[in-house]
Design a protein around this motif. Structure first.
Motif, PDB file in Angstrom:
ATOM      1  N   PHE A 159       0.819  -1.209   0.000  1.00  0.00           N
ATOM      2  CA  PHE A 159       0.000   0.000   0.000  1.00  0.00           C
ATOM      3  C   PHE A 159       0.856   1.265   0.000  1.00  0.00           C
ATOM      4  CE2 PHE A 159      -3.519  -2.751   1.579  1.00  0.00           C
ATOM      5  CZ  PHE A 159      -4.445  -2.423   0.591  1.00  0.00           C
ATOM      6  N   VAL A 160       2.028   1.196   0.613  1.00  0.00           N
ATOM      7  CA  VAL A 160       2.942   2.348   0.590  1.00  0.00           C
ATOM      8  C   VAL A 160       3.366   2.650  -0.838  1.00  0.00           C
ATOM      9  CG1 VAL A 160       5.290   3.085   1.163  1.00  0.00           C
ATOM     10  CG2 VAL A 160       3.810   2.182   2.944  1.00  0.00           C
ATOM     11  N   VAL A 161       3.724   1.604  -1.581  1.00  0.00           N
ATOM     12  CA  VAL A 161       4.145   1.800  -2.968  1.00  0.00           C
ATOM     13  C   VAL A 161       3.001   2.391  -3.789  1.00  0.00           C
ATOM     14  CG1 VAL A 161       4.886   0.624  -5.079  1.00  0.00           C
ATOM     15  CG2 VAL A 161       5.870  -0.037  -2.872  1.00  0.00           C
ATOM     16  N   VAL A 162       1.809   1.822  -3.647  1.00  0.00           N
ATOM     17  CA  VAL A 162       0.649   2.335  -4.381  1.00  0.00           C
ATOM     18  C   VAL A 162       0.351   3.778  -3.964  1.00  0.00           C
ATOM     19  CG1 VAL A 162      -1.840   2.068  -4.764  1.00  0.00           C
ATOM     20  CG2 VAL A 162      -0.353   0.052  -4.709  1.00  0.00           C
ATOM     21  N   GLY A 163       0.435   4.035  -2.657  1.00  0.00           N
ATOM     22  CA  GLY A 163       0.164   5.385  -2.157  1.00  0.00           C
ATOM     23  C   GLY A 163       1.147   6.409  -2.679  1.00  0.00           C
ATOM     24  N   ILE A 164       2.429   6.039  -2.716  1.00  0.00           N
ATOM     25  CA  ILE A 164       3.450   6.964  -3.215  1.00  0.00           C
ATOM     26  C   ILE A 164       3.193   7.299  -4.681  1.00  0.00           C
ATOM     27  CG2 ILE A 164       5.896   7.169  -3.811  1.00  0.00           C
ATOM     28  CD1 ILE A 164       6.535   5.656  -1.231  1.00  0.00           C
ATOM     29  N   VAL A 165       2.849   6.285  -5.476  1.00  0.00           N
ATOM     30  CA  VAL A 165       2.560   6.515  -6.898  1.00  0.00           C
ATOM     31  C   VAL A 165       1.353   7.442  -7.041  1.00  0.00           C
ATOM     32  CG1 VAL A 165       1.806   5.430  -9.049  1.00  0.00           C
ATOM     33  CG2 VAL A 165       3.567   4.335  -7.645  1.00  0.00           C
ATOM     34  N   ALA A 166       0.294   7.179  -6.256  1.00  0.00           N
ATOM     35  CA  ALA A 166      -0.920   7.992  -6.355  1.00  0.00           C
ATOM     36  C   ALA A 166      -0.677   9.434  -5.923  1.00  0.00           C
ATOM     37  CB  ALA A 166      -2.031   7.365  -5.501  1.00  0.00           C
ATOM     38  N   VAL A 167       0.027   9.596  -4.794  1.00  0.00           N
ATOM     39  CA  VAL A 167       0.292  10.945  -4.290  1.00  0.00           C
ATOM     40  C   VAL A 167       1.203  11.705  -5.243  1.00  0.00           C
ATOM     41  CG1 VAL A 167       1.406  12.252  -2.444  1.00  0.00           C
ATOM     42  CG2 VAL A 167      -0.125  10.367  -1.872  1.00  0.00           C
ATOM     43  N   THR A 168       2.211  11.019  -5.790  1.00  0.00           N
ATOM     44  CA  THR A 168       3.105  11.664  -6.757  1.00  0.00           C
ATOM     45  C   THR A 168       2.329  12.156  -7.967  1.00  0.00           C
ATOM     46  OG1 THR A 168       4.947  10.257  -6.058  1.00  0.00           O
ATOM     47  CG2 THR A 168       5.158  11.364  -8.185  1.00  0.00           C
ATOM     48  N   TYR A 169       1.420  11.316  -8.459  1.00  0.00           N
ATOM     49  CA  TYR A 169       0.596  11.706  -9.609  1.00  0.00           C
ATOM     50  C   TYR A 169      -0.274  12.914  -9.277  1.00  0.00           C
ATOM     51  CZ  TYR A 169      -3.068  11.440 -13.187  1.00  0.00           C
ATOM     52  OH  TYR A 169      -3.953  11.742 -14.180  1.00  0.00           O
ATOM     53  N   MET A 170      -0.895  12.914  -8.091  1.00  0.00           N
ATOM     54  CA  MET A 170      -1.753  14.033  -7.708  1.00  0.00           C
ATOM     55  C   MET A 170      -0.963  15.321  -7.504  1.00  0.00           C
ATOM     56  SD  MET A 170      -4.638  12.395  -5.158  1.00  0.00           S
ATOM     57  CE  MET A 170      -3.475  11.556  -4.081  1.00  0.00           C
ATOM     58  N   VAL A 171       0.222  15.194  -6.919  1.00  0.00           N
ATOM     59  CA  VAL A 171       1.057  16.387  -6.728  1.00  0.00           C
ATOM     60  C   VAL A 171       1.499  16.954  -8.073  1.00  0.00           C
ATOM     61  CG1 VAL A 171       3.289  17.197  -5.852  1.00  0.00           C
ATOM     62  CG2 VAL A 171       1.830  15.766  -4.409  1.00  0.00           C
ATOM     63  N   ARG A 172       1.807  16.080  -9.024  1.00  0.00           N
ATOM     64  CA  ARG A 172       2.184  16.565 -10.357  1.00  0.00           C
ATOM     65  C   ARG A 172       1.016  17.309 -11.011  1.00  0.00           C
ATOM     66  NH1 ARG A 172       4.898  11.946 -13.890  1.00  0.00           N
ATOM     67  NH2 ARG A 172       4.987  13.710 -15.341  1.00  0.00           N
ATOM     68  N   LEU A 173      -0.193  16.794 -10.868  1.00  0.00           N
ATOM     69  CA  LEU A 173      -1.366  17.489 -11.398  1.00  0.00           C
ATOM     70  C   LEU A 173      -1.556  18.832 -10.715  1.00  0.00           C
ATOM     71  CD1 LEU A 173      -4.012  14.625 -11.734  1.00  0.00           C
ATOM     72  CD2 LEU A 173      -2.670  15.688 -13.552  1.00  0.00           C
ATOM     73  N   TRP A 174      -1.334  18.838  -9.398  1.00  0.00           N
ATOM     74  CA  TRP A 174      -1.480  20.077  -8.614  1.00  0.00           C
ATOM     75  C   TRP A 174      -0.461  21.127  -9.070  1.00  0.00           C
ATOM     76  CZ3 TRP A 174       1.755  20.957  -3.862  1.00  0.00           C
ATOM     77  CH2 TRP A 174       1.422  22.162  -3.228  1.00  0.00           C
ATOM     78  N   LEU A 175       0.785  20.712  -9.254  1.00  0.00           N
ATOM     79  CA  LEU A 175       1.822  21.644  -9.692  1.00  0.00           C
ATOM     80  C   LEU A 175       1.563  22.142 -11.116  1.00  0.00           C
ATOM     81  CD1 LEU A 175       5.004  19.845  -8.291  1.00  0.00           C
ATOM     82  CD2 LEU A 175       3.906  21.911  -7.386  1.00  0.00           C
ATOM     83  N   LYS A 176       1.047  21.240 -11.958  1.00  0.00           N
ATOM     84  CA  LYS A 176       0.713  21.633 -13.319  1.00  0.00           C
ATOM     85  C   LYS A 176      -0.387  22.697 -13.310  1.00  0.00           C
ATOM     86  CE  LYS A 176      -0.734  19.724 -17.790  1.00  0.00           C
ATOM     87  NZ  LYS A 176      -1.141  18.475 -18.509  1.00  0.00           N
ATOM     88  N   ALA A 177      -1.393  22.488 -12.448  1.00  0.00           N
ATOM     89  CA  ALA A 177      -2.480  23.469 -12.327  1.00  0.00           C
ATOM     90  C   ALA A 177      -1.965  24.795 -11.788  1.00  0.00           C
ATOM     91  CB  ALA A 177      -3.578  22.897 -11.431  1.00  0.00           C
ATOM     92  N   GLU A 178      -1.020  24.725 -10.840  1.00  0.00           N
ATOM     93  CA  GLU A 178      -0.446  25.946 -10.268  1.00  0.00           C
ATOM     94  C   GLU A 178       0.293  26.747 -11.336  1.00  0.00           C
ATOM     95  OE1 GLU A 178      -0.090  27.515  -7.097  1.00  0.00           O
ATOM     96  OE2 GLU A 178      -1.933  26.426  -6.758  1.00  0.00           O
ATOM     97  N   ARG A 179       1.060  26.053 -12.190  1.00  0.00           N
ATOM     98  CA  ARG A 179       1.828  26.741 -13.221  1.00  0.00           C
ATOM     99  C   ARG A 179       0.915  27.381 -14.263  1.00  0.00           C
ATOM    100  NH1 ARG A 179       5.402  22.290 -12.472  1.00  0.00           N
ATOM    101  NH2 ARG A 179       4.337  21.113 -14.113  1.00  0.00           N
ATOM    102  N   SER A 180      -0.216  26.707 -14.536  1.00  0.00           N
ATOM    103  CA  SER A 180      -1.130  27.263 -15.537  1.00  0.00           C
ATOM    104  C   SER A 180      -1.938  28.431 -14.977  1.00  0.00           C
ATOM    105  CB  SER A 180      -2.076  26.171 -16.044  1.00  0.00           C
ATOM    106  OG  SER A 180      -2.915  25.711 -15.004  1.00  0.00           O
TER     107      SER A 180
END
Length: 346
Positions: free
Chosen positions: A325-346
């Motif tokens: 679950f840690v591995v799955v969680g890290i992948v999910a959180v990383t993906y969400m943070v990337r989306l968040w940063l992308k939204a911030e830049r736009s």
């Protein structure tokens, strides 16, 4: 009555203690980095608002609620591993200060709401109200962090639990411990440093030299001050424990000395405005300090408890499930943070 008679029996754990220890130190490192960025970032946002430099304050306002959410979630694993290994010390300490401990939940929710209010209502609020709101949120964070400091130190002193028979109302604190104040200030000044680094990393991402310069200024100054606070914390320890970190125990001494070497690199990176070097070295330094904190906890509990004596059932399935679950969680959180940063830049 002796303190030993108040300590509950040790619980059976599923795997060898070394595995929960590793996960405890690693997950706590992640949690404390996020917590420091949150606390320090909030203080910097308020100070910038007071000085009329609203750009940094406004930028931080968009990120602080998300950082708080990540901090809360990242705080669950180390707390669970702490209770797995030291539950017979942590639970009694939590009960003894139960009124203050349970109040943390309500205070945390209010702080969370306050940061969202600060973000969503930033433009419509006057400067005075923005400052007042952030000051209130910071006070809530000070309360939460100070209560955690009390809890984490009260669990190390079963001899203080005898005070329950004088104060059975769940309002006991560990204020008589000489290490509480320097331990807390050590966290506080570290938060200012990591908060400054957080601002500098934001500046790096948006290519704003003002953010970088200002963030690294906080980073360097707080790191230098924290050297003095850390020295105070070290000499406030009981002599027999302090000596463990000053040559008596090779591993503990090496861990602390390595952290101090990295602090020198931190200061150099701060002066050079090298955000990548500062970020990488900060992660390593916080990891080493988390390991030192773990060693310190074991030294305090030596008269009553040894982690190596914990009974083990040999059931690996819970640990394997957690790791998955840690591995799955890290992948999910990383993906969400990337989306968040992308939204911030736009």
């Amino acid at each position: 009555m002796t303190p030993e008679s108040l300590i509950p029996a040790m619980e059976v754990i599923p795997v060898a203690p070394v595995w929960p220890e590793i996960f405890l130190v690693l997950t706590f490192t992640i949690h404390i980095l996020l917590m420091n960025a949150l606390f320090g970032g909030t203080v910097i946002a308020m100070v910038r608002g007071i000085k009329g430099q609203g750009e940094i304050s406004r930028n931080l306002s968009r990120k602080l609620p998300t950082i708080l959410a990540l901090t809360i979630n990242a705080g669950v694993p180390p707390l669970l591993f702490l209770q797995t290994l030291y539950g017979n010390f942590d639970y009694p300490a939590s009960v003894l200060m139960g009124v203050y401990w349970l109040a943390i939940i309500g205070v945390l929710l209010l702080a969370y709401y306050g940061l969202y209010w600060y973000d969503f209502r930033y433009s419509s609020m006057s400067k005075g109200r923005r400052k007042a709101l952030l000051a209130l949120v910071i006070l809530m964070m000070v309360y939460i962090s100070f209560m955690f400091t009390n809890n984490m130190t009260l669990m190390l002193h079963p001899e203080h639990w005898l005070e329950y028979f004088i104060n059975p109302d769940g309002t006991m604190l560990n204020l008589g411990d000489m290490t509480v104040l320097p331990r807390y200030l050590h966290f506080f000044t570290a938060s200012m440093a990591v908060g400054g680094l957080f601002v500098a990393l934001i500046g790096k991402s948006v290519k704003d030299p003002v953010f970088i310069r200002h963030g690294m200024s906080w980073f360097v100054r707080a790191t230098i001050i924290n050297l003095a606070v850390g020295t105070w914390f070290l000499i406030s320890l009981p002599p027999q424990i302090m000596l463990k970190f000053m040559g008596e125990d090779l591993m503990s001494t090496a861990t602390l000395m390595s952290a101090l070497v990295f602090v020198g690199v931190l200061i150099y990176a701060g002066f050079k405005h090298n955000t990548k070097l500062a970020a990488a070295t900060t992660v390593l330094t916080v990891f080493l300090m988390s390991l030192t904190r773990h060693q310190l906890r074991n030294y305090y509990l030596e008269p009553y408890f040894s982690i190596d004596n914990l009974p083990v059932s040999g059931q690996w399935s819970p640990m394997i499930m957690f790791a998955g679950f840690v591995v799955v969680g890290i992948v999910a959180v990383t993906y969400m943070v990337r989306l968040w940063l992308k939204a911030e830049r736009s």
